[in-house]
Design a protein around this motif. Structure first.
Motif, PDB file in Angstrom:
ATOM      1  N   ILE A 222      37.769  73.674  43.490  1.00 47.13           N
ATOM      2  CA  ILE A 222      38.351  72.423  44.026  1.00 47.13           C
ATOM      3  C   ILE A 222      39.736  72.447  43.528  1.00 47.13           C
ATOM      4  N   GLN A 223      40.607  71.505  44.514  1.00 44.36           N
ATOM      5  CA  GLN A 223      41.616  71.564  43.896  1.00 44.36           C
ATOM      6  C   GLN A 223      42.248  70.300  44.684  1.00 44.36           C
ATOM      7  N   GLY A 224      43.451  69.621  44.147  1.00 42.07           N
ATOM      8  CA  GLY A 224      44.018  68.443  44.575  1.00 42.07           C
ATOM      9  C   GLY A 224      44.852  67.655  43.934  1.00 42.07           C
ATOM     10  N   PRO A 225      45.497  66.527  44.085  1.00 38.45           N
ATOM     11  CA  PRO A 225      46.169  65.735  43.042  1.00 38.45           C
ATOM     12  C   PRO A 225      44.995  65.342  42.089  1.00 38.45           C
ATOM     13  N   ALA A 226      45.612  65.088  40.937  1.00 35.47           N
ATOM     14  CA  ALA A 226      44.820  64.771  39.718  1.00 35.47           C
ATOM     15  C   ALA A 226      44.030  63.478  39.966  1.00 35.47           C
ATOM     16  N   LYS A 227      44.662  62.558  40.412  1.00 28.60           N
ATOM     17  CA  LYS A 227      44.171  61.349  40.981  1.00 28.60           C
ATOM     18  C   LYS A 227      42.881  61.302  41.594  1.00 28.60           C
ATOM     19  N   GLU A 228      43.055  62.141  42.413  1.00 31.55           N
ATOM     20  CA  GLU A 228      41.829  62.538  43.527  1.00 31.55           C
ATOM     21  C   GLU A 228      40.680  63.449  42.747  1.00 31.55           C
ATOM     22  N   LEU A 229      40.984  64.084  41.929  1.00 32.63           N
ATOM     23  CA  LEU A 229      40.056  64.860  41.228  1.00 32.63           C
ATOM     24  C   LEU A 229      39.489  63.964  40.228  1.00 32.63           C
ATOM     25  N   LEU A 230      39.976  62.945  39.725  1.00 28.40           N
ATOM     26  CA  LEU A 230      39.430  62.169  38.768  1.00 28.40           C
ATOM     27  C   LEU A 230      38.291  61.399  39.329  1.00 28.40           C
ATOM     28  N   THR A 231      38.352  61.081  40.613  1.00 28.37           N
ATOM     29  CA  THR A 231      37.397  60.402  41.392  1.00 28.37           C
ATOM     30  C   THR A 231      36.336  61.253  42.246  1.00 28.37           C
ATOM     31  N   ASN A 232      36.578  62.579  42.461  1.00 32.31           N
ATOM     32  CA  ASN A 232      35.973  63.447  42.855  1.00 32.31           C
ATOM     33  C   ASN A 232      34.544  63.382  42.284  1.00 32.31           C
ATOM     34  N   PRO A 233      33.390  63.062  43.025  1.00 34.42           N
ATOM     35  CA  PRO A 233      32.114  63.267  42.490  1.00 34.42           C
ATOM     36  C   PRO A 233      31.706  64.405  41.935  1.00 34.42           C
ATOM     37  N   ARG A 234      32.175  65.830  42.689  1.00 34.33           N
ATOM     38  CA  ARG A 234      31.463  67.086  42.028  1.00 34.33           C
ATOM     39  C   ARG A 234      32.191  67.137  40.575  1.00 34.33           C
ATOM     40  N   VAL A 235      33.531  66.845  40.465  1.00 37.70           N
ATOM     41  CA  VAL A 235      34.264  66.971  39.279  1.00 37.70           C
ATOM     42  C   VAL A 235      33.633  65.923  38.053  1.00 37.70           C
ATOM     43  N   LYS A 236      33.393  64.755  38.585  1.00 36.75           N
ATOM     44  CA  LYS A 236      32.662  63.745  37.821  1.00 36.75           C
ATOM     45  C   LYS A 236      31.651  64.090  37.176  1.00 36.75           C
ATOM     46  N   ALA A 237      30.727  64.736  37.984  1.00 33.39           N
ATOM     47  CA  ALA A 237      29.436  65.202  37.348  1.00 33.39           C
ATOM     48  C   ALA A 237      29.498  66.306  36.753  1.00 33.39           C
ATOM     49  N   ALA A 238      30.582  67.268  36.945  1.00 34.74           N
ATOM     50  CA  ALA A 238      30.457  68.516  35.977  1.00 34.74           C
ATOM     51  C   ALA A 238      31.537  68.451  34.827  1.00 34.74           C
ATOM     52  N   TYR A 239      32.362  67.830  35.056  1.00 32.49           N
ATOM     53  CA  TYR A 239      33.502  67.972  34.123  1.00 32.49           C
ATOM     54  C   TYR A 239      33.817  66.530  33.429  1.00 32.49           C
ATOM     55  N   LEU A 240      33.535  65.569  33.788  1.00 37.27           N
ATOM     56  CA  LEU A 240      34.185  64.113  33.310  1.00 37.27           C
ATOM     57  C   LEU A 240      32.560  63.498  32.732  1.00 37.27           C
ATOM     58  N   GLY A 241      31.717  64.123  32.088  1.00 37.16           N
ATOM     59  CA  GLY A 241      30.651  63.548  31.759  1.00 37.16           C
ATOM     60  C   GLY A 241      29.595  62.684  32.791  1.00 37.16           C
ATOM     61  N   GLY A 242      29.970  62.922  33.842  1.00 36.61           N
ATOM     62  CA  GLY A 242      28.954  62.151  35.055  1.00 36.61           C
ATOM     63  C   GLY A 242      29.360  60.789  35.097  1.00 36.61           C
ATOM     64  N   SER A 243      30.310  60.271  34.259  1.00 37.75           N
ATOM     65  CA  SER A 243      30.352  58.844  34.551  1.00 37.75           C
ATOM     66  C   SER A 243      31.381  58.380  35.581  1.00 37.75           C
TER      67      SER A 243
END
Ligand code: ATP
Ligand code: MG
Lengths: 243, 352
Positions: A222-243
């Protein structure tokens, strides 16, 4: 965007790195623009440290290309890469525990010879980290974890880098200290140093980064602007504690 | 409470403490009997002491080489005895030439300086070449491999010098200015021993301040601690390692000339015993630690010079001086039992 598109400072192309028969990186490619903070996030064993070690010449890719300011530095020795303008704050800080804080900083300036401008850089480091000044003649090994991280970053700045590589600076630090250090990283970046930040603390890293890459078992998925990654569902699920 | 204490005392600690207490008792008893018997005069004790200091200074200079190399590579350079031998061996030919031109008598200080510089340069070169050819290719090999290589290199150098210069004992010419005695506080003392001691201390002080103050010295300490981190600072790790071999070699070469001045002779196997003793001294002081090597060397020299007569004579042992090597190595064993890190070794625990 305050000069962040003046071209690429670091360019990684098809990087493959092995430890014996184990392949740690599978042909990853990414880049850092001048003036950017780019973060590479991923879980334990994803290959983040390996990536940074390859950029700074401690590990050799086969095959793969590392380009710095347009020049191929894939086969340049680690100590010469520092002269080119890349400095690497390694995982676990790795400060010299038997050297004093001052000596650690002097080692950071090893490639430089002008005493006066070295002194100026030291003052700049103290501006970022006033606590280091208070502990100037203390042995590195006697510093607290947070102070050691400050010393590791300060020591790296002593080489006057164009690109700063950081390997999990938040590791083992209290949240409030992590915030302090990340704020300082932003200040350092604002002074013109490009930053490649490796982190497991994805939330913190993405909150200060311009762009991000997600490394998973040696692949960038996965790659992209940080703001987008913060809202990316996969990133959220795996790296942002699912919140 | 008692239970807790009891669980801490293992069979091993009891054995260790028994060894310690018995040794201490023997040493104290032996010393007391010797001193009460008055077998040796004050003058003799002073002679032993000064000899011990000079000998210890030489051990210390050699020990620095073991410690420098151990610091950067974490290996024991068993060929260091031959690094020590090579300098005074070549120095011998320079010295005899100077002697034949009558230069030693007319310019004694300049000629000893020339011999010293030649010897230091030769030992330094041998050390650096050794590292480059024999050890560097094995940097990432298992630890036993460079160790065996070092032993091989040691033999190679011994027989290389034997092949070149023969196996006969070579007698150094006399420096008349160093012969005889000085009277210090009413005590006549051999000049050469005083000179050797102070010259050794001077060199060690020089090395110590080099390691503390100069950029290269600090880089050597940084490389000793963490090679990768040092490389990330822009330090050329390979040349820094070379440099510490060079420093160790120079100290050994100087020590070799002092040895030749004290014992008047050199030959291809001369490095063996002083080499092992100096290694002992380095371990005694805490291997890897520069002040430790200095302290260990002086301590061992003194111990060897005074110990046999002091401890053993009183125990009724007939010719105690024959046992000085036993004393030296007993000290090593005892230190390793009670303080495995040596006197000054690794005081600072590494943080992760
Ligand atoms: N010296 C080594 N020898 C063998 N395998 C290694 C070595 N170093 C790393 N690896 C392997 O390479 C892979 C990537 O490791 P790397 O240290 O780059 O991960 P990382 O993303 O930095 O992990 P962490 O977040 O735990 O620091 C892992 O599977 C690891 O086991
Ligand atoms: Mg890592």
């Amino acid at each position: 965007m305050n000069g962040k598109d003046k071209g690429k400072v670091l360019e990684i192309e098809n990087l493959n790195v092995y430890y014996g028969a184990i392949q740690a990186l599978h042909g990853i490619s990414f880049y850092v623009n001048k003036g950017e903070i780019v973060t590479l996030i991923g879980a334990n064993g994803a290959g983040k440290t390996t990536t940074l070690r390859t950029v700074s010449g401690l590990q050799r890719p086969r095959p793969g290309v590392v380009r710095f300011l347009g020049a191929d530095i894939t086969h340049v020795k680690p100590h010469q890469i520092v002269k080119e303008g890349i400095v690497h704050v390694p995982e676990g800080r790795r400060i010299f525990s038997a050297l004093t804080v001052k000596e650690n900083l002097e080692m950071g300036a090893f490639i430089r010879t002008d005493k006066r401008s070295i002194q100026e850089s030291m003052e700049q480091v103290f501006d970022h980290f006033p606590r280091l000044k208070e502990r100037l003649h203390q042995l590195g090994g006697t510093l607290s974890g947070g102070e050691q991280q400050m010393l590791a970053i300060g020591r790296a700045l002593m080489s006057k880098p164009k690109l700063l590589l950081l390997d999990e600076p938040s590791m083992g630090l209290a949240p409030i200290l992590v915030e302090e250090i990340f704020k300082i990283l932003q200040n350092i970046n604002a002074q013109g140093v490009s930053v490649l930040l490796v982190e497991q603390n994805a939330l913190m890293a993405l909150s200060i980064a311009d762009r991000g890459y997600v490394l998973e078992t040696g692949f960038i998925n996965i790659q992209g602007p940080a703001k987008e990654l913060l809202t990316n569902p996969r990133v959220k699920a795996a790296y942002l504690g699912g919140s | 409470m008692w239970q807790k204490l009891k669980s801490k005392i293992t069979g091993m600690t009891i054995v260790m403490w028994t060894i310690g207490i018995v040794t201490l008792a023997l040493v104290v008893y032996g010393s007391a009997v010797t001193l009460i018997s008055g077998k040796y005069t004050l003058k003799q004790w002073i002679d032993f002491l000064i000899f011990g200091l000079a000998q210890g200074g030489i051990y210390a200079l050699i020990a620095l080489g073991y410690t420098q190399v151990y610091g950067v590579l974490k290996m024991i350079n068993f060929a260091h005895s031959e690094v020590f031998m090579s300098g005074p061996m070549i120095g011998y030919f320079v010295a005899t030439d100077l002697y034949h031109f009558n230069y030693i008598d007319t310019h004694p200080y300049l000629s000893i300086l020339i011999v010293l510089i030649v010897a230091m340069f030769v030992s330094m070169s041998v050390a650096v070449i050794l590292e480059r050819i024999a050890y560097r290719p094995l940097r990432n090999a298992p630890r036993l491999v460079p160790l065996i290589t070092a032993i091989g290199a040691s033999f190679f150098l011994q027989y290389f010098f034997k092949g070149l210069f023969g196996s006969n004992i070579k007698v150094y010419p006399d420096w008349k200015v160093f012969l005889g005695k000085w009277v210090v506080f009413g005590q006549p003392i051999l000049k050469i021993q005083i000179i050797v001691f102070f010259a050794a201390v001077l060199l060690m002080a020089g090395l110590f301040s080099f390691m503390q103050r100069t950029k290269t010295g600090k880089a050597i300490r940084a490389v000793s601690e963490d090679k990768d981190a040092a490389a990330l600072m822009g330090i050329d790790v390979d040349s820094t390692i070379s440099f510490s071999f060079a420093l160790g070699g120079m100290m050994a070469g100087a020590g070799g000339v002092f040895y030749a001045l004290m014992y008047k002779q050199v030959f291809f196997l001369m490095g063996f015993v002083p080499g092992i003793k100096a290694f002992t001294a380095a371990v005694l002081g805490g291997i890897g630690n520069v002040p430790g090597a200095m302290l260990g060397g002086l301590f061992l020299g003194l111990f060897e010079a005074i110990g046999p007569n002091l401890f053993l004579d009183g125990l009724g042992i007939p010719s105690p001086y024959q046992l000085k090597d036993v004393i030296a190595f007993s000290v090593l064993v005892l230190v390793l039992i009670f303080r495995p890190t040596g006197i000054l070794g690794e005081r600072l625990a590494k943080r992760a």
